[in-house]
Design a protein around this motif. Sequence first.
Motif, PDB file in Angstrom:
ATOM      1  N   VAL A   1       0.468  -1.062  -0.370  1.00 44.94           N
ATOM      2  CA  VAL A   1      -0.410   0.068  -0.047  1.00 44.94           C
ATOM      3  C   VAL A   1       0.784   1.110  -0.053  1.00 44.94           C
ATOM      4  CG1 VAL A   1      -0.258   0.048   2.853  1.00 44.94           C
ATOM      5  CG2 VAL A   1      -1.900   1.162   1.112  1.00 44.94           C
ATOM      6  N   GLU A   2       2.095   1.046   0.567  1.00 43.88           N
ATOM      7  CA  GLU A   2       3.105   2.828   0.581  1.00 43.88           C
ATOM      8  C   GLU A   2       3.219   2.869  -0.870  1.00 43.88           C
ATOM      9  OE1 GLU A   2       3.546  -0.208   2.537  1.00 43.88           O
ATOM     10  OE2 GLU A   2       3.273   0.373   4.853  1.00 43.88           O
ATOM     11  N   SER A   3       3.134   2.063  -1.379  1.00 40.04           N
ATOM     12  CA  SER A   3       3.360   2.230  -3.383  1.00 40.04           C
ATOM     13  C   SER A   3       2.603   2.692  -3.824  1.00 40.04           C
ATOM     14  CB  SER A   3       4.116   0.783  -4.276  1.00 40.04           C
ATOM     15  OG  SER A   3       2.430   0.436  -3.953  1.00 40.04           O
ATOM     16  N   LEU A   4       1.332   2.936  -3.207  1.00 42.39           N
ATOM     17  CA  LEU A   4       0.171   4.227  -3.568  1.00 42.39           C
ATOM     18  C   LEU A   4       0.287   5.173  -3.635  1.00 42.39           C
ATOM     19  CD1 LEU A   4      -2.920   1.650  -3.059  1.00 42.39           C
ATOM     20  CD2 LEU A   4      -1.517   2.002  -4.976  1.00 42.39           C
ATOM     21  N   GLY A   5       0.079   6.063  -4.809  1.00 42.58           N
ATOM     22  CA  GLY A   5      -0.277   7.708  -5.072  1.00 42.58           C
ATOM     23  C   GLY A   5       1.138   8.128  -4.480  1.00 42.58           C
ATOM     24  N   ARG A   6       1.925   9.646  -5.226  1.00 41.87           N
ATOM     25  CA  ARG A   6       2.827  10.065  -4.879  1.00 41.87           C
ATOM     26  C   ARG A   6       2.839  10.563  -4.996  1.00 41.87           C
ATOM     27  NH1 ARG A   6       4.102   9.079 -11.381  1.00 41.87           N
ATOM     28  NH2 ARG A   6       3.446   7.155 -11.297  1.00 41.87           N
ATOM     29  N   ASP A   7       4.577  11.431  -3.935  1.00 42.52           N
ATOM     30  CA  ASP A   7       4.895  12.784  -4.082  1.00 42.52           C
ATOM     31  C   ASP A   7       3.672  13.069  -2.720  1.00 42.52           C
ATOM     32  OD1 ASP A   7       6.885  12.970  -5.329  1.00 42.52           O
ATOM     33  OD2 ASP A   7       5.843  13.649  -7.080  1.00 42.52           O
ATOM     34  N   GLY A   8       2.622  12.744  -1.771  1.00 39.72           N
ATOM     35  CA  GLY A   8       2.508  12.963  -1.090  1.00 39.72           C
ATOM     36  C   GLY A   8       0.918  12.690  -1.281  1.00 39.72           C
ATOM     37  N   GLU A   9       0.325  12.681  -2.012  1.00 44.35           N
ATOM     38  CA  GLU A   9      -0.931  12.986  -3.239  1.00 44.35           C
ATOM     39  C   GLU A   9      -1.054  11.294  -3.234  1.00 44.35           C
ATOM     40  OE1 GLU A   9      -2.394  15.924  -4.225  1.00 44.35           O
ATOM     41  OE2 GLU A   9      -0.757  16.674  -2.985  1.00 44.35           O
ATOM     42  N   LEU A  10      -2.489  11.496  -2.899  1.00 48.06           N
ATOM     43  CA  LEU A  10      -2.884   9.848  -2.687  1.00 48.06           C
ATOM     44  C   LEU A  10      -3.545   9.352  -4.530  1.00 48.06           C
ATOM     45  CD1 LEU A  10      -6.490  10.407  -0.191  1.00 48.06           C
ATOM     46  CD2 LEU A  10      -3.719   9.408   0.473  1.00 48.06           C
ATOM     47  N   SER A  11      -3.262   8.362  -4.938  1.00 46.98           N
ATOM     48  CA  SER A  11      -3.835   8.048  -6.005  1.00 46.98           C
ATOM     49  C   SER A  11      -4.974   8.307  -6.187  1.00 46.98           C
ATOM     50  CB  SER A  11      -3.342   6.820  -5.705  1.00 46.98           C
ATOM     51  OG  SER A  11      -4.338   5.470  -5.588  1.00 46.98           O
ATOM     52  N   ASP A  12      -5.969   7.917  -7.536  1.00 50.18           N
ATOM     53  CA  ASP A  12      -7.236   7.976  -7.408  1.00 50.18           C
ATOM     54  C   ASP A  12      -8.608   6.698  -7.156  1.00 50.18           C
ATOM     55  OD1 ASP A  12      -6.164   5.864  -9.146  1.00 50.18           O
ATOM     56  OD2 ASP A  12      -7.729   6.363 -11.008  1.00 50.18           O
ATOM     57  N   LEU A  13      -7.391   5.979  -7.037  1.00 45.96           N
ATOM     58  CA  LEU A  13      -8.325   4.662  -5.435  1.00 45.96           C
ATOM     59  C   LEU A  13      -8.358   5.038  -5.403  1.00 45.96           C
ATOM     60  CD1 LEU A  13      -9.711   2.137  -6.195  1.00 45.96           C
ATOM     61  CD2 LEU A  13      -6.987   0.961  -5.682  1.00 45.96           C
ATOM     62  N   GLN A  14      -7.147   5.571  -4.628  1.00 44.69           N
ATOM     63  CA  GLN A  14      -7.359   6.515  -2.939  1.00 44.69           C
ATOM     64  C   GLN A  14      -8.583   7.106  -2.580  1.00 44.69           C
ATOM     65  OE1 GLN A  14      -3.202   6.677  -2.346  1.00 44.69           O
ATOM     66  NE2 GLN A  14      -3.047   5.527  -0.514  1.00 44.69           N
ATOM     67  N   ARG A  15      -8.609   8.075  -3.632  1.00 41.38           N
ATOM     68  CA  ARG A  15      -9.076   8.758  -3.302  1.00 41.38           C
ATOM     69  C   ARG A  15     -10.473   8.713  -3.397  1.00 41.38           C
ATOM     70  NH1 ARG A  15      -5.766  12.141  -6.625  1.00 41.38           N
ATOM     71  NH2 ARG A  15      -7.636  11.889  -8.431  1.00 41.38           N
ATOM     72  N   SER A  16     -11.000   8.177  -4.125  1.00 42.73           N
ATOM     73  CA  SER A  16     -12.089   7.329  -4.535  1.00 42.73           C
ATOM     74  C   SER A  16     -12.995   6.729  -3.117  1.00 42.73           C
ATOM     75  CB  SER A  16     -12.110   6.671  -5.701  1.00 42.73           C
ATOM     76  OG  SER A  16     -13.597   6.376  -6.307  1.00 42.73           O
ATOM     77  N   PHE A  17     -12.010   5.739  -2.233  1.00 44.24           N
ATOM     78  CA  PHE A  17     -12.468   5.046  -1.279  1.00 44.24           C
ATOM     79  C   PHE A  17     -12.993   6.289  -0.515  1.00 44.24           C
ATOM     80  CE2 PHE A  17     -11.726   0.730   0.112  1.00 44.24           C
ATOM     81  CZ  PHE A  17     -11.520   0.588  -1.679  1.00 44.24           C
ATOM     82  N   SER A  18     -12.189   7.572  -0.006  1.00 38.87           N
ATOM     83  CA  SER A  18     -12.673   8.173   0.680  1.00 38.87           C
ATOM     84  C   SER A  18     -13.300   9.194   0.359  1.00 38.87           C
ATOM     85  CB  SER A  18     -11.449   9.444   0.738  1.00 38.87           C
ATOM     86  OG  SER A  18     -11.774  10.549   1.417  1.00 38.87           O
ATOM     87  N   GLU A  19     -13.229  10.145  -0.834  1.00 43.11           N
ATOM     88  CA  GLU A  19     -15.288  10.234  -1.594  1.00 43.11           C
ATOM     89  C   GLU A  19     -16.322   9.353  -1.196  1.00 43.11           C
ATOM     90  OE1 GLU A  19     -12.468  12.362  -5.284  1.00 43.11           O
ATOM     91  OE2 GLU A  19     -14.498  10.890  -5.415  1.00 43.11           O
ATOM     92  N   HIS A  20     -15.938   7.993  -1.233  1.00 41.67           N
ATOM     93  CA  HIS A  20     -17.496   6.921  -1.118  1.00 41.67           C
ATOM     94  C   HIS A  20     -17.021   6.515   0.613  1.00 41.67           C
ATOM     95  CE1 HIS A  20     -16.892   7.824  -5.454  1.00 41.67           C
ATOM     96  NE2 HIS A  20     -18.098   7.287  -5.681  1.00 41.67           N
ATOM     97  N   HIS A  21     -16.437   7.166   1.014  1.00 40.93           N
ATOM     98  CA  HIS A  21     -16.906   6.620   2.781  1.00 40.93           C
ATOM     99  C   HIS A  21     -16.552   4.881   2.646  1.00 40.93           C
ATOM    100  CE1 HIS A  21     -17.231   6.929   6.713  1.00 40.93           C
ATOM    101  NE2 HIS A  21     -18.301   6.643   6.721  1.00 40.93           N
TER     102      HIS A  21
END
Lengths: 801, 166
Positions: free
Chosen positions: B78-98
């Motif tokens: 999981v530490e490989s997801l996202g770049r330069d401290g930004e969440l990946s699109d998948l991570q953002r989507s998890f947050s947006e959809h709770h």
Amino acid sequence: MTARFDGRQGRWVGASVPRREDPRLLTGRGRFVDDIQLPGMLHAAFVRSTVAHGKLAGIDLSATLAVEGVVAAYTAEDLGLGDIVALLDRPLEEFSPTAMPILAREKVRFTGEPVALVVARDPYSAEDGVEAAVVDYEPLGAIVSEESAFAEGAPLVHDEAPGNVLVDVSMFDTPGVDAAFEAARAGGGRVVEVVTKSGRQNALPLETRGVVASWDDHDDQLLVQMCTQVPHQVRTAMARSLRVPERTVRVTVPDMGGGFGQKCVVGREEIAVAAAARRLNRPVKWIEDRREALTAGFLAREQRYRTLAAFDEDGRITALDVDVVCDMGAYSCYPFTAGIEPLMASAEMPSVYQVPEYRVRARAIASNKAPTAPYRGVSRPQYVMAIERIMERAARELGLDPVEIRRRNVITQFPYTGVNAITYDPGTYRESLELAEAAIRDEGWYEIRERAAAEGRHIGIGYCCFSERTGYGSGAFAKRKMAVVPGFDISEIRMDTTGSVVVTSGTMNHGQSHETTLAQIVADRLGLHLDQVKLRQGDTERIAYGWGTFASRSVTIGGSAVSLAAGKLGELLCKIAAHLLETSPDNVRLDGDGGVVQIDDPQRRASFEEIADVAYLRSHLLPKDVEPTLTATASFDVPGDGTFSNATHAVVVEADPGTGQIKILRYACVEDCGVVIHPQVVDGQCRGGIAQGIAGALFEEITYAGNGEPSAASFIDYLVPTATEIPDITVTHLETPCAFTENGAKGAGEGGTIGAPAAVLNAINDALRHTGVELDVTPVHPQTVLAALDAGVHKEMSVPS
Amino acid sequence: MSDRHLIDLNVNGETHEALVEPRKTLLDVLRHDLGLTGTHVGCEHGVCGACTVLVDGEPVRACLMFAVQAESAEIRTVESLGRDGELSDLQRSFSEHHGLQCGFCTPGFLMLAEGFLAQRPDAGREEIREAVSANLCRCTGYQTIVDAIEATATRRCHAKEKEATA
């Protein structure tokens, strides 16, 4: 009572703002107990009983100590700790106090009970050490059921509990019960009887229990980092067991991977590990493995209700006579005791219905099974299932529609004081029922059901109405006569020189989004941006006492304390601002945008930053009677009987006659938790709860063989539903603002779990309505359905033509 | 138990050395030897999926693999997801959809979805639900996890179509 809630003025409450806990959890930077590594840390594992009930004839740890990597191994005698004793202030005929030793002494009472503790350099060696231990047991007869517990001459789980009865309480017996039953029998009414049972379930947080204990010479304290919903309660019980002053124990909680009630009681393993850390003067970690969690973790739900109800000819309930037996397992949990389930059931059994006469006897029995603890909903899934089955049975016998009979009985006038001496605050019992039925009807499910029946398919519709007390203040727990009375909560708020605040709460988040929702409440109360509010919890050093998170209390009680503390800080800010603006304190108000404004001249304003700058960095400018500290503390307790959220669940299922499987085709939840702080979070609580309720209705169960061997020691045997078993669920909110809380909210944590078992069971029975069989026991496994269908076929064949 | 092997592990594009007993799981080596604690321990018998990582692009239970077996593989956590401290699109989507509550199972679901969407970029909702049923979540009731993955799949497909037509 004057309503404290003054409408939705704020900017943050009511909005599904992005969760502030998400970024760290999504990147793997959350910190859970097993993520904690300390220099010189050792690892613990437990030698656990392989028999359910037996005398401890001898423990030989010499081979364990010879295992490479093993540093120490301890028995109960070696550690000499005080027992955990949970008490009720009730006479001996109602309550038998029993003790839970930290490690088993003299005898073992369930398979998996900790007998010895092994400490080693790494977890693998610790387990090697456990395997090398030799324990001699002299088996005794095991108590595995109500029948075996009550049998004449049955072995005693605890010598102190004659007849294996821990609690035996008859809380209500109103004078007209018998007359009501006689009238129903004599007149055109009905007496219906249902015996409902629910299986033993595991709350099953995905993060198992765990602890890292270390002595800190600098603070002269034992630092206990662990996953618990109730850090202060752990501190109190641990200090007593270790026989040290409470100030020498600090309990902190990092991120927590769920709890669902299982982690709101004090466990023995964490205390044993703390004692080992103290003795060895080195950090010691224990992480429960899944096998331990399933067999030796706290369980719940194994209850039996025999419910008799009298109805008049119009389908109105006139009396309820209930006998409840709860199998509490081997030990009473601290601080709730073995009374938690029977007392909850006794007090709240009438549910959302107007029941004029009521009699109840509720018993908690001891058995040779893993002990029980509160699990999301506590008895409410069970008593709701009992009374909802009664409604269905009565509807069928009286020829009424199941929704209609509920309509005739449900409480509609508020506040309503029930036969159970509880006053329910206003809710939407009737409205939620109507909305849920309308959803199912409008979508054409009744027609689909009839068409399916014509094709020989088994589709059914089920409902469940319920309310749930969510604001359990100290009054409610005191009524139960708990010797330790939870209820209030405390919050401290502190503003820094930049005008941002840190809020401390006695609650403990484990998935409920407190960092976001409690911050929303504070941000609105003070007029701050959400980013300027940081919540801290889960640390016994930060707050004098707190009761943690359980019983849906965090937003109702914790949230009210947080709101009150913010209000007090707001008053202080206004007082200083008035001094700086050279006006009177009643001529200023918070402006909702991070400052204080002069009412008669809105051009004159002091920002929080300016006020904070004066308070801390130029304190000579403060009014004479104001101390240079921008902090406030408040506590909150719910008055009276508390707050009640309510809901109706509606479910459509299809039973497959070939496989016996139940498929959920539609699930609708209409709920009212008062003011919704964060809609997305409330939806999530509902859906997650419903998934656990469905799990109890259809899948999860731990049974015990006659010798006390548990049936489920892994996820191969304990069937947790996955994404293909849990349907999409619609959640509709009604909002009846609560007059007793500071923010109008009621709790929302448990409802889903409460409503689902009854709704699903009712739907299954509706699906099987043509077979002549009714099911009143959960979980309903495929083989149960097949057997029912089989019986139905035989019944049809035996009907004379 | 002094039988130990010095192994090289390629994790998230970096090579790490670890001295391990052959019985030590990939999960324990990731967490305890390499300090990559994002991958979680839920059951240690391959059912819950909290320890899911990508091994050569495939979602794998790190609790069912010994570290010594993973020596020549490319591992992603999981530490490989996202770049330069930004969440990946998948991570953002998890947050947006709770799509997460307590967050404990989340890294496993993220890696499961990452591996699955790489293989089935145009997967429909039911296929996603089927794939997600490999892992256990105790908080969400799964619906919002399925929502989050479905939204990511849709967004990625749209982005690809746009790229193709540009």
